[in-house]
Design a protein around this motif. Structure first.
Motif, PDB file in Angstrom:
ATOM      1  N   GLU A   1       0.829  -1.208   0.000  1.00  0.00           N
ATOM      2  CA  GLU A   1       0.000   0.000   0.000  1.00  0.00           C
ATOM      3  C   GLU A   1       0.866   1.260   0.000  1.00  0.00           C
ATOM      4  OE1 GLU A   1      -2.569  -0.752   3.319  1.00  0.00           O
ATOM      5  OE2 GLU A   1      -3.407  -2.472   2.264  1.00  0.00           O
ATOM      6  N   GLU A   2       1.969   1.227   0.730  1.00  0.00           N
ATOM      7  CA  GLU A   2       2.882   2.370   0.752  1.00  0.00           C
ATOM      8  C   GLU A   2       3.520   2.553  -0.625  1.00  0.00           C
ATOM      9  OE1 GLU A   2       7.131   3.389   2.778  1.00  0.00           O
ATOM     10  OE2 GLU A   2       5.600   2.566   4.125  1.00  0.00           O
ATOM     11  N   TYR A   3       3.916   1.454  -1.256  1.00  0.00           N
ATOM     12  CA  TYR A   3       4.509   1.494  -2.600  1.00  0.00           C
ATOM     13  C   TYR A   3       3.494   2.060  -3.594  1.00  0.00           C
ATOM     14  CZ  TYR A   3       6.716  -0.227  -6.913  1.00  0.00           C
ATOM     15  OH  TYR A   3       7.277  -0.333  -8.154  1.00  0.00           O
ATOM     16  N   ALA A   4       2.258   1.550  -3.546  1.00  0.00           N
ATOM     17  CA  ALA A   4       1.207   2.017  -4.460  1.00  0.00           C
ATOM     18  C   ALA A   4       0.909   3.496  -4.225  1.00  0.00           C
ATOM     19  CB  ALA A   4      -0.054   1.180  -4.294  1.00  0.00           C
ATOM     20  N   SER A   5       0.890   3.921  -2.980  1.00  0.00           N
ATOM     21  CA  SER A   5       0.629   5.324  -2.643  1.00  0.00           C
ATOM     22  C   SER A   5       1.740   6.217  -3.188  1.00  0.00           C
ATOM     23  CB  SER A   5       0.508   5.472  -1.129  1.00  0.00           C
ATOM     24  OG  SER A   5       0.352   6.812  -0.778  1.00  0.00           O
ATOM     25  N   PHE A   6       2.978   5.774  -3.026  1.00  0.00           N
ATOM     26  CA  PHE A   6       4.122   6.534  -3.544  1.00  0.00           C
ATOM     27  C   PHE A   6       4.022   6.668  -5.061  1.00  0.00           C
ATOM     28  CE2 PHE A   6       8.442   6.357  -5.378  1.00  0.00           C
ATOM     29  CZ  PHE A   6       8.933   7.562  -4.895  1.00  0.00           C
ATOM     30  N   MET A   7       3.684   5.577  -5.739  1.00  0.00           N
ATOM     31  CA  MET A   7       3.560   5.600  -7.196  1.00  0.00           C
ATOM     32  C   MET A   7       2.407   6.508  -7.634  1.00  0.00           C
ATOM     33  SD  MET A   7       5.882   4.020  -8.681  1.00  0.00           S
ATOM     34  CE  MET A   7       7.286   3.194  -8.036  1.00  0.00           C
ATOM     35  N   GLU A   8       1.304   6.419  -6.920  1.00  0.00           N
ATOM     36  CA  GLU A   8       0.132   7.233  -7.248  1.00  0.00           C
ATOM     37  C   GLU A   8       0.461   8.722  -7.176  1.00  0.00           C
ATOM     38  OE1 GLU A   8      -4.064   7.456  -5.193  1.00  0.00           O
ATOM     39  OE2 GLU A   8      -3.681   5.424  -5.958  1.00  0.00           O
ATOM     40  N   GLU A   9       1.260   9.109  -6.186  1.00  0.00           N
ATOM     41  CA  GLU A   9       1.669  10.510  -6.046  1.00  0.00           C
ATOM     42  C   GLU A   9       2.482  10.973  -7.255  1.00  0.00           C
ATOM     43  OE1 GLU A   9       3.703  10.962  -2.318  1.00  0.00           O
ATOM     44  OE2 GLU A   9       1.938  10.319  -1.185  1.00  0.00           O
ATOM     45  N   ALA A  10       3.158  10.023  -7.912  1.00  0.00           N
ATOM     46  CA  ALA A  10       3.965  10.345  -9.094  1.00  0.00           C
ATOM     47  C   ALA A  10       3.155  10.205 -10.389  1.00  0.00           C
ATOM     48  CB  ALA A  10       5.183   9.438  -9.144  1.00  0.00           C
ATOM     49  N   GLY A  11       1.843   9.963 -10.247  1.00  0.00           N
ATOM     50  CA  GLY A  11       0.995   9.836 -11.427  1.00  0.00           C
ATOM     51  C   GLY A  11       1.069   8.463 -12.077  1.00  0.00           C
ATOM     52  N   ILE A  12       1.507   7.489 -11.304  1.00  0.00           N
ATOM     53  CA  ILE A  12       1.673   6.123 -11.807  1.00  0.00           C
ATOM     54  C   ILE A  12       0.679   5.215 -11.107  1.00  0.00           C
ATOM     55  CG2 ILE A  12       3.281   4.177 -11.979  1.00  0.00           C
ATOM     56  CD1 ILE A  12       5.547   6.360 -11.808  1.00  0.00           C
ATOM     57  N   GLU A  13       0.008   4.385 -11.901  1.00  0.00           N
ATOM     58  CA  GLU A  13      -0.978   3.452 -11.341  1.00  0.00           C
ATOM     59  C   GLU A  13      -0.370   2.056 -11.273  1.00  0.00           C
ATOM     60  OE1 GLU A  13      -5.360   1.585 -12.380  1.00  0.00           O
ATOM     61  OE2 GLU A  13      -4.512   3.124 -13.687  1.00  0.00           O
ATOM     62  N   VAL A  14      -0.524   1.414 -10.119  1.00  0.00           N
ATOM     63  CA  VAL A  14      -0.103   0.024  -9.970  1.00  0.00           C
ATOM     64  C   VAL A  14      -1.238  -0.837 -10.512  1.00  0.00           C
ATOM     65  CG1 VAL A  14       0.530  -1.808  -8.357  1.00  0.00           C
ATOM     66  CG2 VAL A  14       1.339   0.525  -7.967  1.00  0.00           C
ATOM     67  N   ILE A  15      -0.978  -1.493 -11.636  1.00  0.00           N
ATOM     68  CA  ILE A  15      -1.996  -2.336 -12.271  1.00  0.00           C
ATOM     69  C   ILE A  15      -2.146  -3.648 -11.516  1.00  0.00           C
ATOM     70  CG2 ILE A  15      -2.586  -3.609 -14.381  1.00  0.00           C
ATOM     71  CD1 ILE A  15      -2.901  -0.633 -14.654  1.00  0.00           C
ATOM     72  N   GLY A  16      -1.034  -4.206 -11.109  1.00  0.00           N
ATOM     73  CA  GLY A  16      -1.097  -5.466 -10.394  1.00  0.00           C
ATOM     74  C   GLY A  16       0.282  -5.929  -9.987  1.00  0.00           C
ATOM     75  N   GLN A  17       0.289  -6.998  -9.213  1.00  0.00           N
ATOM     76  CA  GLN A  17       1.542  -7.576  -8.758  1.00  0.00           C
ATOM     77  C   GLN A  17       1.451  -9.079  -8.889  1.00  0.00           C
ATOM     78  OE1 GLN A  17       2.643  -6.585  -4.729  1.00  0.00           O
ATOM     79  NE2 GLN A  17       4.365  -8.003  -4.735  1.00  0.00           N
ATOM     80  N   TRP A  18       2.509  -9.667  -9.394  1.00  0.00           N
ATOM     81  CA  TRP A  18       2.621 -11.110  -9.437  1.00  0.00           C
ATOM     82  C   TRP A  18       3.926 -11.464  -8.774  1.00  0.00           C
ATOM     83  CZ3 TRP A  18       5.647 -15.036 -11.556  1.00  0.00           C
ATOM     84  CH2 TRP A  18       5.089 -16.308 -11.468  1.00  0.00           C
ATOM     85  N   TRP A  19       3.810 -11.971  -7.576  1.00  0.00           N
ATOM     86  CA  TRP A  19       4.930 -12.277  -6.706  1.00  0.00           C
ATOM     87  C   TRP A  19       5.711 -11.002  -6.475  1.00  0.00           C
ATOM     88  CZ3 TRP A  19       9.641 -15.952  -7.389  1.00  0.00           C
ATOM     89  CH2 TRP A  19      10.059 -16.394  -6.144  1.00  0.00           C
ATOM     90  N   ARG A  20       6.973 -10.901  -6.929  1.00  0.00           N
ATOM     91  CA  ARG A  20       7.757  -9.680  -6.706  1.00  0.00           C
ATOM     92  C   ARG A  20       7.694  -8.716  -7.889  1.00  0.00           C
ATOM     93  NH1 ARG A  20      13.571 -11.589  -5.072  1.00  0.00           N
ATOM     94  NH2 ARG A  20      13.974  -9.405  -5.516  1.00  0.00           N
ATOM     95  N   TRP A  21       7.046  -9.113  -8.974  1.00  0.00           N
ATOM     96  CA  TRP A  21       6.952  -8.256 -10.162  1.00  0.00           C
ATOM     97  C   TRP A  21       5.726  -7.355 -10.042  1.00  0.00           C
ATOM     98  CZ3 TRP A  21      11.035  -8.239 -13.231  1.00  0.00           C
ATOM     99  CH2 TRP A  21      11.861  -9.356 -13.247  1.00  0.00           C
ATOM    100  N   VAL A  22       5.919  -6.065 -10.298  1.00  0.00           N
ATOM    101  CA  VAL A  22       4.828  -5.098 -10.212  1.00  0.00           C
ATOM    102  C   VAL A  22       4.649  -4.457 -11.581  1.00  0.00           C
ATOM    103  CG1 VAL A  22       3.991  -3.004  -9.098  1.00  0.00           C
ATOM    104  CG2 VAL A  22       5.381  -4.604  -7.810  1.00  0.00           C
ATOM    105  N   TYR A  23       3.388  -4.420 -12.036  1.00  0.00           N
ATOM    106  CA  TYR A  23       3.032  -3.825 -13.321  1.00  0.00           C
ATOM    107  C   TYR A  23       2.532  -2.409 -13.089  1.00  0.00           C
ATOM    108  CZ  TYR A  23       3.414  -8.535 -15.123  1.00  0.00           C
ATOM    109  OH  TYR A  23       3.900  -9.766 -15.476  1.00  0.00           O
TER     110      TYR A  23
END
Length: 171
Positions: free
Chosen positions: A60-82
């Motif tokens: 959630e912290e990672y997704a929040s950080f990305m969102e602040e940069a205008g980036i959307e976390v589409i999904g995660q598969w194990w350690r890979w984040v899209y």
């Protein structure tokens, strides 16, 4: 739209996702090789794939950080984040300086080295089983494991080449 593809190479996967976006298909979900897309304006999105340091981190912290940069976390598969970003918001490159690129590819190289070691061990166990039993079925599994091991070795070597290339750029 649902598409099935298996990628071991994050660069090739990012290129494919970019091409899908240019063709008017936005990436929405991933699960075990199945990619879900929905129609969008051609070229509306840019994509990056990130490898997390560990898969138990604060998502959630990672997704929040990305969102602040205008980036959307589409999904995660194990350690890979899209990750997805609107193309109109400018270029999308997670790692822009040489040191961070070297660190990212070093992390990917280490990740795949572990899988390579496991695959090679399993390959030799299967090979011994094939030789001792003479079973064609075990032989087929041995060949499949050899192909998987070779594919992973190719990725490890590609990461090494990229790291060397970045180090030359750094000088």
């Amino acid at each position: 739209m649902l598409k099935f593809k298996l990628y071991y190479d994050k660069d090739e996967e990012e290129d494919w996702l970019r091409t899908m976006s240019l063709n008017g298909w936005a990436f929405k979900k991933f699960f075990l090789g199945f990619y879900t897309f929905q129609q969008c304006e051609p070229g509306e999105y840019s994509y990056q794939i990130d490898l997390l340091d560990n898969w138990k981190g604060d998502k959630e912290e990672y997704a929040s950080f990305m969102e602040e940069a205008g980036i959307e976390v589409i999904g995660q598969w194990w350690r890979w984040v899209y990750l997805q970003k609107k193309a109109v918001d400018g270029p999308f490159e997670m790692y822009t300086d040489v040191e961070s690129k070297i660190a990212q590819y070093s992390k990917i190289e280490k990740f795949f080295k572990v899988f390579l070691a496991v695959e090679i061990i399993i390959f030799f166990i299967e090979l011994v089983g094939t030789i001792t039993t003479g079973s064609y079925i075990i032989g087929i599994f041995t060949v499949v494991l050899a192909v998987i091991s070779f594919s992973i070795l190719k990725l490890v070597l590609k990461c090494k080449r990229k790291i060397q290339q970045f180090k030359r750029e750094e000088i």
